[in-house]
Design a protein around this motif. Structure first.
Motif, mmCIF file in Angstrom:
data_model
loop_
_atom_site.group_PDB
_atom_site.id
_atom_site.type_symbol
_atom_site.label_atom_id
_atom_site.label_comp_id
_atom_site.label_asym_id
_atom_site.label_seq_id
_atom_site.Cartn_x
_atom_site.Cartn_y
_atom_site.Cartn_z
ATOM 1 N N ARG A 3 -3.605 -13.372 -0.421
ATOM 2 C CA ARG A 3 -3.596 -14.258 0.736
ATOM 3 C C ARG A 3 -2.998 -13.558 1.947
ATOM 4 N NH1 ARG A 3 -4.183 -19.450 2.263
ATOM 5 N NH2 ARG A 3 -5.068 -19.993 0.287
ATOM 6 N N SER A 4 -2.017 -12.699 1.729
ATOM 7 C CA SER A 4 -1.363 -12.030 2.850
ATOM 8 C C SER A 4 -2.309 -11.095 3.600
ATOM 9 C CB SER A 4 -0.137 -11.252 2.356
ATOM 10 O OG SER A 4 -0.529 -10.283 1.417
ATOM 11 N N GLN A 5 -3.437 -10.736 2.980
ATOM 12 C CA GLN A 5 -4.393 -9.865 3.653
ATOM 13 C C GLN A 5 -5.481 -10.652 4.376
ATOM 14 O OE1 GLN A 5 -5.803 -7.065 0.754
ATOM 15 N NE2 GLN A 5 -3.816 -6.061 0.571
ATOM 16 N N VAL A 17 2.006 -10.994 9.833
ATOM 17 C CA VAL A 17 2.514 -9.761 10.441
ATOM 18 C C VAL A 17 4.039 -9.758 10.438
ATOM 19 C CG1 VAL A 17 2.681 -8.458 12.605
ATOM 20 C CG2 VAL A 17 0.459 -9.283 11.821
ATOM 21 N N MET A 18 4.643 -10.861 10.874
ATOM 22 C CA MET A 18 6.103 -10.942 10.909
ATOM 23 C C MET A 18 6.701 -10.844 9.504
ATOM 24 S SD MET A 18 7.064 -10.929 13.979
ATOM 25 C CE MET A 18 8.776 -11.286 13.695
ATOM 26 N N ALA A 19 6.101 -11.542 8.557
ATOM 27 C CA ALA A 19 6.607 -11.503 7.188
ATOM 28 C C ALA A 19 6.497 -10.101 6.618
ATOM 29 C CB ALA A 19 5.856 -12.504 6.319
ATOM 30 N N ASP A 20 5.397 -9.420 6.894
ATOM 31 C CA ASP A 20 5.238 -8.046 6.406
ATOM 32 C C ASP A 20 6.266 -7.102 7.027
ATOM 33 O OD1 ASP A 20 3.177 -8.674 4.676
ATOM 34 O OD2 ASP A 20 1.586 -8.104 6.085
ATOM 35 N N ILE A 21 6.548 -7.270 8.312
ATOM 36 C CA ILE A 21 7.557 -6.438 8.979
ATOM 37 C C ILE A 21 8.927 -6.686 8.367
ATOM 38 C CG2 ILE A 21 8.810 -6.090 11.156
ATOM 39 C CD1 ILE A 21 6.090 -6.581 12.583
ATOM 40 N N ILE A 22 9.265 -7.958 8.211
ATOM 41 C CA ILE A 22 10.564 -8.299 7.619
ATOM 42 C C ILE A 22 10.657 -7.754 6.204
ATOM 43 C CG2 ILE A 22 11.964 -10.237 6.781
ATOM 44 C CD1 ILE A 22 10.902 -11.802 9.253
ATOM 45 N N LYS A 31 11.054 -5.084 -6.736
ATOM 46 C CA LYS A 31 10.878 -6.350 -7.455
ATOM 47 C C LYS A 31 11.184 -7.537 -6.536
ATOM 48 C CE LYS A 31 12.660 -8.789 -11.496
ATOM 49 N NZ LYS A 31 13.668 -8.768 -12.554
ATOM 50 N N GLU A 32 12.243 -7.441 -5.753
ATOM 51 C CA GLU A 32 12.606 -8.514 -4.825
ATOM 52 C C GLU A 32 11.532 -8.694 -3.751
ATOM 53 O OE1 GLU A 32 17.480 -8.278 -4.928
ATOM 54 O OE2 GLU A 32 16.352 -6.818 -3.734
ATOM 55 N N LYS A 33 11.021 -7.587 -3.258
ATOM 56 C CA LYS A 33 9.970 -7.661 -2.243
ATOM 57 C C LYS A 33 8.684 -8.251 -2.810
ATOM 58 C CE LYS A 33 11.729 -3.950 0.653
ATOM 59 N NZ LYS A 33 11.478 -2.659 1.287
ATOM 60 N N GLU A 34 8.388 -7.904 -4.055
ATOM 61 C CA GLU A 34 7.191 -8.447 -4.695
ATOM 62 C C GLU A 34 7.348 -9.959 -4.918
ATOM 63 O OE1 GLU A 34 4.311 -7.574 -8.558
ATOM 64 O OE2 GLU A 34 6.108 -6.360 -8.261
ATOM 65 N N ALA A 35 8.536 -10.378 -5.319
ATOM 66 C CA ALA A 35 8.801 -11.810 -5.494
ATOM 67 C C ALA A 35 8.624 -12.542 -4.179
ATOM 68 C CB ALA A 35 10.209 -12.027 -6.047
ATOM 69 N N PHE A 36 9.145 -11.967 -3.101
ATOM 70 C CA PHE A 36 9.007 -12.590 -1.783
ATOM 71 C C PHE A 36 7.544 -12.662 -1.370
ATOM 72 C CE2 PHE A 36 8.651 -12.321 2.849
ATOM 73 C CZ PHE A 36 9.320 -13.475 3.209
ATOM 74 N N ALA A 37 6.776 -11.622 -1.658
ATOM 75 C CA ALA A 37 5.353 -11.620 -1.296
ATOM 76 C C ALA A 37 4.617 -12.746 -2.020
ATOM 77 C CB ALA A 37 4.722 -10.270 -1.612
ATOM 78 N N ASP A 41 2.909 -15.944 -0.170
ATOM 79 C CA ASP A 41 1.515 -16.298 -0.414
ATOM 80 C C ASP A 41 1.405 -17.719 -0.973
ATOM 81 O OD1 ASP A 41 0.723 -13.842 0.542
ATOM 82 O OD2 ASP A 41 0.201 -13.012 -1.425
ATOM 83 N N GLY A 42 2.378 -18.121 -1.790
ATOM 84 C CA GLY A 42 2.401 -19.491 -2.301
ATOM 85 C C GLY A 42 2.581 -20.494 -1.183
ATOM 86 N N MET A 43 3.481 -20.198 -0.255
ATOM 87 C CA MET A 43 3.701 -21.100 0.882
ATOM 88 C C MET A 43 2.449 -21.206 1.740
ATOM 89 S SD MET A 43 7.617 -20.287 2.016
ATOM 90 C CE MET A 43 7.331 -21.004 3.596
#
Length: 173
Positions: A3-5, A17-22, A31-37, A41-43
């Motif tokens: 979804r992020s793409q 874009v902002m979420a990817d930069i952050i 692992k933490e970054k993957e969980a956030f991704a 995408d769920g949100m």
């Protein structure tokens, strides 16, 4: 495609874009970054009404996320989806799990109260006044907790508490 793409509109593009930069700048493990991704995408899927996709992403995020505070928000969002689908008992289960991890999550406290109040209304309509009163009392307790955490929120709940005599506090905010 994740979804992020996808970039459906300007707001979605900006958020992504902002979420990817952050995400890239955060001092976090892979692992933490993957969980956030997955959570992000769920949100996004949830916002689009794609609940099955949102749940898949949230469950993946739960597998990866170790932080209790962050897990509480994932569980809360899963509860939201079940509540919106009319699965109130399942929603309550997820809200309670979220509250175990984060007892000061006012939106979860409020949503538990809303479900108890709704169930109270259903019991009252069915002529079961004793059960209705028990459910209303549970709703009142959860709303009081939510209001203590977020005193400027839940004005309708504050009015209901006051008009039904379930709260002696005149003004919360």
């Amino acid at each position: 495609m994740p979804r992020s793409q996808r970039n459906d509109n300007f707001i979605d593009k900006s958020f992504t874009v902002m979420a990817d930069i952050i995400l890239k700048m955060l001092p976090a493990t892979k692992k933490e970054k993957e969980a956030f991704a997955y959570y992000r995408d769920g949100m996004s899927a949830q916002g689009d009404g794609e609940y099955a996709e949102a749940l898949d992403n949230y469950y993946e995020a739960l597998k990866l996320e170790d932080d209790d505070y962050d897990r509480s928000y994932i569980l809360y969002n899963i509860g939201l989806i079940h509540a919106s689908n009319g699965e109130h008992d399942r929603a309550l289960g997820y809200y309670h799990q979220a509250l175990e991890l984060n007892p000061r999550l006012p939106q979860a406290l409020n949503n538990v109260a809303v479900i108890f109040h709704y169930q109270g209304e259903m019991a009252k309509e069915a002529g079961n006044d004793d059960q209705a009163e028990k459910l209303y009392q549970q709703a009142a307790e959860y709303w009081k907790r939510a209001i203590r955490v977020a005193p400027n929120n839940y004005i309708e709940a504050q009015n209901w508490l006051k008009t039904t005599g379930r709260s002696q506090i005149d003004v919360y905010f």
